[in-house]
Write an enzyme that holds these catalytic residues in place. Sequence first.
Site, short mmCIF file in Angstrom:
data_model
loop_
_atom_site.label_atom_id
_atom_site.label_comp_id
_atom_site.label_asym_id
_atom_site.label_seq_id
_atom_site.Cartn_x
_atom_site.Cartn_y
_atom_site.Cartn_z
N LYS A 200 90.28 -24.89 -35.19
CA LYS A 200 89.62 -23.72 -35.76
C LYS A 200 88.18 -24.08 -36.16
CE LYS A 200 89.87 -20.57 -39.63
NZ LYS A 200 90.60 -20.04 -40.77
N GLU A 206 90.62 -35.99 -36.81
CA GLU A 206 91.67 -36.43 -35.89
C GLU A 206 91.46 -35.81 -34.51
OE1 GLU A 206 92.15 -35.21 -38.94
OE2 GLU A 206 93.87 -36.15 -39.94
N GLY A 260 94.56 -21.27 -40.15
CA GLY A 260 95.03 -22.27 -39.18
C GLY A 260 96.53 -22.21 -38.94
N ARG A 261 97.30 -22.14 -40.01
CA ARG A 261 98.77 -22.17 -39.87
C ARG A 261 99.34 -20.81 -39.44
NH1 ARG A 261 96.82 -23.05 -44.79
NH2 ARG A 261 97.31 -21.66 -46.52
N GLU A 346 101.84 -25.63 -47.29
CA GLU A 346 100.38 -25.52 -47.37
C GLU A 346 100.00 -24.16 -47.98
OE1 GLU A 346 97.52 -27.74 -44.57
OE2 GLU A 346 97.36 -25.69 -43.85
N HIS A 377 125.36 -35.31 -39.16
CA HIS A 377 125.72 -36.72 -39.08
C HIS A 377 124.66 -37.60 -39.74
CE1 HIS A 377 129.11 -35.82 -36.46
NE2 HIS A 377 128.34 -34.83 -36.06
N LYS A 506 90.86 -36.11 -47.30
CA LYS A 506 89.94 -36.16 -46.16
C LYS A 506 88.61 -36.81 -46.58
CE LYS A 506 91.25 -31.81 -43.85
NZ LYS A 506 90.75 -30.49 -43.49
O1 F6P Z 1 94.07 -30.25 -43.08
C1 F6P Z 1 94.54 -28.97 -43.14
C2 F6P Z 1 94.01 -28.07 -42.08
O2 F6P Z 1 92.81 -27.52 -42.48
C3 F6P Z 1 95.03 -27.01 -41.74
O3 F6P Z 1 95.00 -25.93 -42.57
C4 F6P Z 1 94.70 -26.73 -40.33
O4 F6P Z 1 95.76 -26.09 -39.69
C5 F6P Z 1 94.42 -28.09 -39.79
O5 F6P Z 1 93.77 -28.76 -40.86
C6 F6P Z 1 93.59 -28.17 -38.55
O6 F6P Z 1 92.34 -27.58 -38.70
P1 F6P Z 1 91.45 -27.22 -37.46
O7 F6P Z 1 92.19 -26.25 -36.61
O8 F6P Z 1 90.20 -26.65 -38.02
O9 F6P Z 1 91.19 -28.49 -36.69
#
Ligand code: F6P
Length: 538
Positions: A200, A206, A260-261, A346, A377, A506
Amino acid sequence: MSVNFSGLKALHAAHGERHILELFDQNPERATEFSAEADGLLFDYSKTQIDAGVRAELIALLSAAGVAEKRTAMFEGEKINDTEGRAVLHTALRNLDGGPVYVDGLDVIAGVRQTLARMDDFADRVRRGDIVSFSGAAFEDVVNIGIGGSDLGPVMAYESMKPYVDGPRCHFVSNVDGAHIHDVLNGLNPQTTLVIVASKTFTTIETMTNAKTARDWLVAAVGEEGVSKHFAALSTAKDKTADFGIDPDLVFGFEDWVGGRYSMWGPIGLSVMLAIGPQRFAEFLRGAQAMDNHFRSAPWEDNLPAMLALVGIWHNQICGHATRAVLPYEQRLLRLPAYLQQLEMESNGKRVSMDGTDLPFDSGPVVWGEPGTNGQHAFYQLIHQGTRVIPCEFMVGKYGHEPDLAHQHELLVSNCLAQSEALLRGRSLEEATEIMAKKGFEGAELERQARHRVFPGNRPTTTLVYEKLTPFVLGQIVALYEHRVFVEGVVLGINSYDQWGVELGKELALALQPVLAGEADGAGKDGSTLNLVKYLRT
Ligand code: F6P
């Protein structure tokens, strides 16, 4: 508006220990009276301590908290995410045939449909082999690089929709651990691989790190000039996708009013659309839209998201059960618990209310789970006989997708029902004693052995039943949980749509990089952190 739980707490204190089986004895219609149905989904919450009085008090919370008003505000594009000044309009992404929705006076629906049409067209052409790789080959594999909401939704839906996959194979890379991208790319042919960078913000470290690694991997195979043919981006940050060198025609944008979620219904779902095709993706959206319509129109007592939320509040805020388990008896929903962890934790893992004051009660519970029967199990021992009560949310389909293995589906269903029955019924000391006496135990040893075999029972569960896990049903289930989170958040008076709690870690990770690299001395860091840095780097 703030709610008062004292009436419910009093009811819990008065009746909390009563056995749920007594409620069934008192009311032969309990199973149907404490179930709700919507478009082929049945939600049974009769195996809980909730009776008519408790339910009435729970439903009263909804008006006290102004849930109906907030629901209208959300669907109509008001900026209910007020710490970020944003509307919350993931519902607009599946508004396939509804009216306009305005944000800042502008209808957003036209843009949503335009983007969906571009996604449909792109997916169709990739699936037909009209859009090809740099070397002219059809794309056989898609790698979605994203994390959090840009990963968990698509990977969960892709796994769930395996019987419908007739397009390229999808792979998902999320972790910054190089092992993840290494292992995924290792088995792939760069000449036939399309990489989708899903972010987003297009800043998440990452994702950007993995995207760079994927880029290097592609450059080694197709050269710099081939890269643009192998990359697509899903983002709200079109300037940043351009800086990364992604062809603007292969950028699918969305707006900041999609959290995002909550984003898998739009461009972030592109990998799923490539795999199952635009038509089935549209069925997925229609399922969610059907749940939206149900949520907006059904009376509270028949309203699945509202009742699921109220059961959650009863168990967490009133009964004090700090976790809840999500237990799908559906192997293909194996990533649903992880998806729901982000969605619920979240969203509702907050410590202050909308006005910034400390919450006077606990916020969202810990959500966890695994598909049945595997969990049986592993951790069900603790659910049955541990000292803590863990409300369980079972889900199961009437049918599987393997008609030749229908006998296995029967076993799956019987296991699902048996678990909630066992948690309800338990096994008394008398029953256990009788069983062990038949095995020849006597005296003190009989009692000792029997006590180990007692199940307290009276442990609350709910069961969600659907016909078959189709794209439509998956859409219904996910939207059901989204709206559950919304209702719980409104009742608790919190902002379910920001996520400030992820920021501090972060920031500190960024600040630690030069310390780990030996370029900064770590002044101001605590002794443990510095000692760990030293241990890791010497
Ligand atoms: O670290 C949390 C977050 O901001 C989430 O809310 C989001 O889904 C995820 O990181 C990834 O963010 P982006 O889509 O901006 O890479």
